[in-house]
Scaffold this active site. Structure first.
Site, PDB file in Angstrom:
ATOM      1  CE  LYS A 175      -1.856   5.679   4.903  1.00  0.00           C
ATOM      2  NZ  LYS A 175      -2.274   4.415   5.538  1.00  0.00           N
ATOM      3  CE1 TYR A 204      -5.987   7.690   3.235  1.00  0.00           C
ATOM      4  CE2 TYR A 204      -6.399   7.361   5.573  1.00  0.00           C
ATOM      5  CZ  TYR A 204      -5.676   7.085   4.431  1.00  0.00           C
ATOM      6  OH  TYR A 204      -4.631   6.191   4.491  1.00  0.00           O
TER       7      TYR A 204
END
Length: 274
Positions: A192, A161
């Site tokens: 991810k 992230y």
């Protein structure tokens, strides 16, 4: 728009050691290169997922729905019925922090690759907040974990992230692509990331990243049909699937929602470029 679907480098890749191929094949149990993953690691950061102590029952419902994998911490894994993992893979999360910390973006390792192997994990996951004050430590932890995963032939999912004092838009497509390729460059097998705003942006991220990309499920959404439609759009844009936690375990019927998610991920048609 035509695009390719990300395919897990499983049994057909002769360059991978047998153990790595075996575990990637377990993750990709249907053999279509797509993944419906349910992270349940939120209990460390936010508190109990199931305040009534029914987490094992929740995992059983997810296994019955044939989700491809669940993500839990090592202590939680010891409390679960191993029979849940006959067709669903176990991913042990190695990173932690709590929402009460001075810097919640500072992730640190709380488990090892070896401890995950002793639990029978099919893969491990590590969380990195690119742009955080502790970025250097997190990137180094990712690199060391990737080295150990290579040594033990254990697939690595990197949860990447863009979060930190200088990050204005965590969904900025350039930042999402940078986070994805950072993980791939350091040895992750899967990555991810956050949704970068549009299908076109996501397709660009997938093209830039040499390993399969799964999308974070994001915060709770009331409109289930709209959420599943977005998941279908993600897969059509080339994502290997989705890692969705809160929208499932906070649902009135997590098993039913998980079945719908699995159906969406694995049955949506994807156009392949000529």
């Amino acid at each position: 728009m035509t695009t390719r679907s990300s395919v897990l480098p499983s049994g057909g890749n002769p360059h991978l050691p047998f153990g790595a191929r075996l575990r990637l094949d377990r993750l990709d149990g249907r053999g279509d290169g797509r993944l419906a993953i349910v992270p349940l690691d939120h209990s460390v950061s936010d508190g109990p997922i199931t305040p009534d102590g029914s987490l094992d029952r929740l995992v059983g419902r997810l296994a019955d729905a044939r989700v491809d994998a669940v993500v839990v911490h090592k202590g939680t894994a010891r409390t679960l019925d191993p029979r849940h993992f006959q067709q669903t893979s176990l991913i042990v999360h190695l990173s932690a922090s709590t929402t009460h910390a001075q810097d919640p973006d500072a992730k640190y390792l709380v488990a090892s690759v070896e401890s995950a192997l002793r639990l029978g994990a099919d893969a491990v996951s590590v969380h990195v907040n690119m742009g955080s004050r502790q970025e250097a430590t997190q990137v180094a932890d990712l690199a060391r974990t990737a080295e150990l995963c290579d040594r033990w032939n254990l697939p690595l999912l990197a949860m990447m992230y863009a979060r930190g004092p200088a990050i204005a838009d965590p969904s900025d497509p350039e930042l999402v692509a940078h986070a994805a390729t950072l993980a791939a460059d350091l040895g992750a097998d899967l990555v991810k990331v956050s949704y970068p705003g549009t299908e076109e942006n996501l397709a660009a991220v997938v093209r830039a990243c040499p390993v399969p990309v799964v999308l974070a499920g994001g915060p709770p959404v009331a409109d289930r049909a709209a959420l599943l439609a977005r998941v279908g759009a993600m897969v059509r844009a080339g994502a290997a699937g989705v890692a969705m936690g809160r929208n499932i375990f906070r649902s009135p019927d997590p098993g039913a929602f998980a079945r719908d998610l699995v159906r969406t991920v694995h049955e949506v048609p994807v156009a392949v470029a000529a």
